[in-house]
Design an enzyme around this catalytic site. Structure first.
Site, PDB file in Angstrom:
ATOM      1  N   CYS A  65       1.121  -1.145   0.093  1.00  0.00           N
ATOM      2  CA  CYS A  65      -0.143   0.135  -0.162  1.00  0.00           C
ATOM      3  C   CYS A  65       0.901   1.288  -0.073  1.00  0.00           C
ATOM      4  O   CYS A  65       2.095   1.140  -0.211  1.00  0.00           O
ATOM      5  CB  CYS A  65      -0.956   0.061   1.240  1.00  0.00           C
ATOM      6  SG  CYS A  65      -0.311   0.221   2.814  1.00  0.00           S
TER       7      CYS A  65
HETATM    8  C1  RB5 Z   1      -4.134   4.928   0.822  1.00  0.00           C
HETATM    9  O1  RB5 Z   1      -4.097   6.528   0.440  1.00  0.00           O
HETATM   10  C2  RB5 Z   1      -3.118   4.952   1.726  1.00  0.00           C
HETATM   11  O2  RB5 Z   1      -3.834   5.358   2.860  1.00  0.00           O
HETATM   12  C3  RB5 Z   1      -2.844   3.508   1.689  1.00  0.00           C
HETATM   13  O3  RB5 Z   1      -2.199   3.177   0.521  1.00  0.00           O
HETATM   14  C4  RB5 Z   1      -1.659   2.937   2.946  1.00  0.00           C
HETATM   15  O4  RB5 Z   1      -0.589   3.998   2.678  1.00  0.00           O
HETATM   16  C5  RB5 Z   1      -2.292   2.893   4.197  1.00  0.00           C
HETATM   17  O5  RB5 Z   1      -1.274   2.460   4.989  1.00  0.00           O
END
Ligand code: RB5
Length: 153
Positions: A65
């Site tokens: 993420c």
């Molecule tokens: C999404 O914008 C972001 O919050 C996600 O990709 C991640 O970083 C969450 O921990």
């Protein structure tokens, strides 16, 4: 090795790079999405990758993420998952050798593609040591999961 990989929109682009890299190395890679930079919720992707792992359909998982944090938090809610964000090779290797980490979380907005490939390689090559003290600690981790399940029942 059978690998399940997934990412939210923040990790999508780096995921495509890693999927190609891991397939070139001969790994059997199940890509659990997402399939574009359209926003999705990281718990949904974490669930897909984690379930494939706990069902035994993958031996290791990789989740991406933006930071790696949200994906790791979500995945660790599933019994049998031992996930951590590792942006250095020492942690990516020792997390497996000592802690039997089965899911590597990476932050695509934090690290670049070459480091991500190196970390994935280190993680996938590492093996749990099986040392008595580590088995004992892992059993305590499993007991925490079990106590939680009993408390919820
Ligand atoms: C999404 O914008 C972001 O919050 C996600 O990709 C991640 O970083 C969450 O921990």
């Amino acid at each position: 090795m059978k690998i399940a990989i997934g990412a939210d929109h923040g990790g999508y682009t780096l995921k495509t790079t890693l999927v190609e890299h891991l397939r070139l190395l001969g790994h059997d890679v199940a890509d659990m999405g997402t399939d574009s930079t359209e926003p999705v919720d990281y718990p949904d992707i974490a669930r897909r990758v984690a379930e494939r792992l706990v069902l035994g359909r993958a031996e290791r998982g990789i989740l991406l993420c933006g930071s790696g944090v949200g994906a790791g938090i979500a995945a660790n809610k599933i019994a049998g998952i031992r996930a951590a964000v590792c942006h250095d090779a020492f942690s990516a290797r020792q997390g497996v050798e000592d802690d039997d980490m089965n899911l590597l979380c990476l932050g695509a907005r934090v690290i670049g593609a070459e480091l991500a490939k190196d970390l994935a390689d280190v993680f996938l090559k590492a093996r749990f040591s099986g040392a008595e003290r580590h088995v004992r600690r892992l059993n305590k981790v499993r007991a925490l999961e079990h106590e939680q399940e009993c408390a919820e029942a």
